[in-house]
Write a protein that holds these residues in place. Sequence first.
Motif, PDB file in Angstrom:
ATOM      1  N   PHE A   1       0.747  -1.217   0.017  1.00 44.07           N
ATOM      2  CA  PHE A   1      -0.103  -0.048   0.093  1.00 44.07           C
ATOM      3  C   PHE A   1       0.959   1.267   0.112  1.00 44.07           C
ATOM      4  O   PHE A   1       0.661   2.221  -0.952  1.00 44.07           O
ATOM      5  CB  PHE A   1      -0.871   0.055   1.158  1.00 44.07           C
ATOM      6  N   GLN A   2       2.105   1.321   0.755  1.00 35.77           N
ATOM      7  CA  GLN A   2       2.748   2.592   0.859  1.00 35.77           C
ATOM      8  C   GLN A   2       3.691   2.489  -0.530  1.00 35.77           C
ATOM      9  O   GLN A   2       3.742   3.598  -0.960  1.00 35.77           O
ATOM     10  CB  GLN A   2       3.703   2.467   2.157  1.00 35.77           C
ATOM     11  N   VAL A   3       4.053   1.511  -0.995  1.00 36.19           N
ATOM     12  CA  VAL A   3       4.691   1.362  -2.307  1.00 36.19           C
ATOM     13  C   VAL A   3       3.743   2.001  -3.208  1.00 36.19           C
ATOM     14  O   VAL A   3       4.304   3.116  -4.079  1.00 36.19           O
ATOM     15  CB  VAL A   3       5.275   0.179  -2.749  1.00 36.19           C
ATOM     16  N   THR A   4       2.663   1.707  -3.317  1.00 36.11           N
ATOM     17  CA  THR A   4       1.568   2.292  -4.285  1.00 36.11           C
ATOM     18  C   THR A   4       1.250   3.781  -3.954  1.00 36.11           C
ATOM     19  O   THR A   4       1.137   4.593  -4.683  1.00 36.11           O
ATOM     20  CB  THR A   4       0.228   1.453  -4.221  1.00 36.11           C
ATOM     21  N   ASP A   5       1.505   4.085  -2.724  1.00 40.97           N
ATOM     22  CA  ASP A   5       1.091   5.534  -2.175  1.00 40.97           C
ATOM     23  C   ASP A   5       2.169   6.377  -2.945  1.00 40.97           C
ATOM     24  O   ASP A   5       2.142   7.429  -3.428  1.00 40.97           O
ATOM     25  CB  ASP A   5       1.152   5.616  -0.681  1.00 40.97           C
TER      26      ASP A   5
ATOM     27  N   LYS B   1       4.364  -7.678  -6.429  1.00 36.09           N
ATOM     28  CA  LYS B   1       5.042  -8.962  -5.877  1.00 36.09           C
ATOM     29  C   LYS B   1       4.748  -8.877  -4.341  1.00 36.09           C
ATOM     30  O   LYS B   1       4.228 -10.268  -3.882  1.00 36.09           O
ATOM     31  CB  LYS B   1       6.376  -8.892  -5.944  1.00 36.09           C
ATOM     32  N   LEU B   2       4.737  -7.773  -3.831  1.00 38.99           N
ATOM     33  CA  LEU B   2       4.409  -7.776  -2.417  1.00 38.99           C
ATOM     34  C   LEU B   2       2.738  -8.143  -2.226  1.00 38.99           C
ATOM     35  O   LEU B   2       2.315  -8.962  -1.293  1.00 38.99           O
ATOM     36  CB  LEU B   2       4.558  -6.334  -1.736  1.00 38.99           C
ATOM     37  N   ALA B   3       1.940  -7.791  -3.170  1.00 35.01           N
ATOM     38  CA  ALA B   3       0.554  -8.027  -3.005  1.00 35.01           C
ATOM     39  C   ALA B   3       0.249  -9.624  -3.068  1.00 35.01           C
ATOM     40  O   ALA B   3      -0.545 -10.169  -2.590  1.00 35.01           O
ATOM     41  CB  ALA B   3      -0.152  -7.130  -4.202  1.00 35.01           C
TER      42      ALA B   3
ATOM     43  N   ASP C   1       2.492 -11.849  -2.690  1.00 29.95           N
ATOM     44  CA  ASP C   1       2.987 -12.686  -1.346  1.00 29.95           C
ATOM     45  C   ASP C   1       1.979 -12.364  -0.091  1.00 29.95           C
ATOM     46  O   ASP C   1       1.731 -13.455   0.670  1.00 29.95           O
ATOM     47  CB  ASP C   1       4.241 -11.934  -0.752  1.00 29.95           C
ATOM     48  N   ALA C   2       1.412 -11.264  -0.147  1.00 28.42           N
ATOM     49  CA  ALA C   2       0.300 -10.940   0.974  1.00 28.42           C
ATOM     50  C   ALA C   2      -0.878 -12.003   0.864  1.00 28.42           C
ATOM     51  O   ALA C   2      -1.385 -12.410   1.476  1.00 28.42           O
ATOM     52  CB  ALA C   2       0.025  -9.540   1.055  1.00 28.42           C
ATOM     53  N   ILE C   3      -1.451 -12.112  -0.630  1.00 28.00           N
ATOM     54  CA  ILE C   3      -2.683 -12.731  -0.772  1.00 28.00           C
ATOM     55  C   ILE C   3      -2.392 -14.222  -0.697  1.00 28.00           C
ATOM     56  O   ILE C   3      -3.306 -15.017  -0.314  1.00 28.00           O
ATOM     57  CB  ILE C   3      -3.057 -12.537  -2.137  1.00 28.00           C
ATOM     58  N   ALA C   4      -1.054 -14.630  -0.949  1.00 25.95           N
ATOM     59  CA  ALA C   4      -1.052 -16.025  -0.672  1.00 25.95           C
ATOM     60  C   ALA C   4      -0.972 -16.651   0.860  1.00 25.95           C
ATOM     61  O   ALA C   4      -1.439 -17.461   1.216  1.00 25.95           O
ATOM     62  CB  ALA C   4       0.624 -16.419  -1.067  1.00 25.95           C
ATOM     63  N   GLN C   5      -0.830 -15.523   1.719  1.00 25.32           N
ATOM     64  CA  GLN C   5      -1.129 -15.892   3.265  1.00 25.32           C
ATOM     65  C   GLN C   5      -2.519 -16.485   3.312  1.00 25.32           C
ATOM     66  O   GLN C   5      -2.913 -16.528   4.610  1.00 25.32           O
ATOM     67  CB  GLN C   5      -0.871 -14.696   4.209  1.00 25.32           C
TER      68      GLN C   5
ATOM     69  N   PHE D   1      -7.525  -3.954  -4.419  1.00 24.07           N
ATOM     70  CA  PHE D   1      -8.105  -2.887  -4.686  1.00 24.07           C
ATOM     71  C   PHE D   1      -6.710  -1.833  -4.109  1.00 24.07           C
ATOM     72  O   PHE D   1      -6.506  -0.857  -4.554  1.00 24.07           O
ATOM     73  CB  PHE D   1      -9.488  -2.310  -3.713  1.00 24.07           C
ATOM     74  N   LEU D   2      -6.011  -2.282  -2.998  1.00 23.64           N
ATOM     75  CA  LEU D   2      -5.291  -1.393  -2.311  1.00 23.64           C
ATOM     76  C   LEU D   2      -3.983  -1.113  -3.235  1.00 23.64           C
ATOM     77  O   LEU D   2      -3.292  -0.133  -3.051  1.00 23.64           O
ATOM     78  CB  LEU D   2      -4.904  -2.114  -1.030  1.00 23.64           C
ATOM     79  N   VAL D   3      -3.638  -2.071  -4.105  1.00 26.95           N
ATOM     80  CA  VAL D   3      -2.320  -1.791  -5.021  1.00 26.95           C
ATOM     81  C   VAL D   3      -2.933  -1.177  -6.425  1.00 26.95           C
ATOM     82  O   VAL D   3      -2.125  -0.733  -7.329  1.00 26.95           O
ATOM     83  CB  VAL D   3      -1.618  -3.008  -5.107  1.00 26.95           C
TER      84      VAL D   3
END
Length: 297
Positions: free
Chosen positions: A220-224, A266-268, A270-274, A291-293
Motif C-alpha cells: 500500500f505504501q509503495v503504491t502511495d 509482488k508484495l500483493a 505474497d500477501a494474498i498467498a497468506q 484494490f489497495l494496490v
Amino acid sequence: MNLPDFFEQDRLAVDAALGRLLPAQTTEPISIHTAMRYSVFAGGKRIRPILCLETARIFEPDIQPDASHAMHAACAIEFIHTYSLIHDDLPALDNDDLRRGKPTCHKQFGEAIAILAGDGLLTLAFQIIGESPTSAERTLAALQEVSSAAGTVKGMVGGQVADLESEGKRVEPQTLEYIHRSKTAALIRASVSTGAISAGAGIADVARLRKFGETIGWAFQVTDDILDVEESSAALGKTAGKDIAQQKATYPAVFGVAQSHEIAAKLAKDAIAQLDSFGERASRLRALAEFLVHRRA
Ligand code: FPP
Ligand code: MG
C-alpha cells in the motif's frame, strides 16, 4: 477510484460508528471536538476499518458490525490514522495545506488546535478499545497490537522519524523497507490482526493474518509513493509530487517507477498467498487487497 461496491455497506457502518464514538461537536471544549470531527469526516477511504471488519468476518460471518468489538478496534485505528495525518501535515513535519481535497486541520483551525486534535484522537482510540464489548483477554490483545503498531519500535512513530531523518539522503533499500513497514504497514497489520482477535481467531490464524496485513500494508505504501509521482493533486486530494520536492525516501526514488510497480505487485501476491488456507471465506479480503494496490488515489 472508489472501493468495490460491496464495501460500501461497511463504509457506511464505519462512518456511523465513528460519529457515535466521537464526542459531539457541542461537547466542551467545542473547538477541539469540531477539529477532531472535521478531520475524521474529511473523506477518508476507511481502508483500515474495513480491513478490520472483513478480517473479523472470516471467523464470524454474521457479525453485527454496529455493536462489535471489531468495530471498536476499527474505529480506534481510524482515529489513530487520522491523528497521524493531522500531525504529518503540520509545518514542522510535511507542511501541507491540502488533505483529502480540503484545507488541512492546522490550516482550518490553527496549529495549536491541530496538535491537540491529534493528541485527542490518539487518546480516544485507546479509550474506545478499553470500552469494547468483549472479554478482558481480547481487549488486552487488541491494546497490544494497536499500541505496538503506533509506537516507536518498528511502529508508526518510529517509521515517521526514520522518514524525516532520511529526507535529502541517499537511502539503502533496507532503510526504505524499514520506513514503509513501520510508518504505514504496522497500523494496517494491526487493522487485520485486531479484526481476527476480536472474532476469536486462533494463534496460528492471527499470525498468518498479521503477515498478510504487514505485507499488504507495505505494498500500500509503495503504491502511495507511485501515486505521488503519477497522479495529480486533484486526483489525490493532497499535494502531488511532494516526495520529489522534499527529497523523500520512496520506492520510485530508489528503484524507479516501473520497478516500483513490480515490487508492489509482488508484495500483493505474497500477501494474498497468506490467505490461501481460508479459501472462499477470505474472498472479500482478497478483493480488498487487490484494490489497495490498484487504487488511483
Ligand atoms: C494515506 O492513507 C496515509 C498513508 C499512506 C500513511 C502515511 C504515514 C503517515 C502519514 C505516518 C505519520 C505518522 C506520524 C506519527 C505523524 P489513506 O490513503 O488510507 O488515506 P485516507 O484515509 O485519506 O483514504
Ligand atoms: Mg509524511
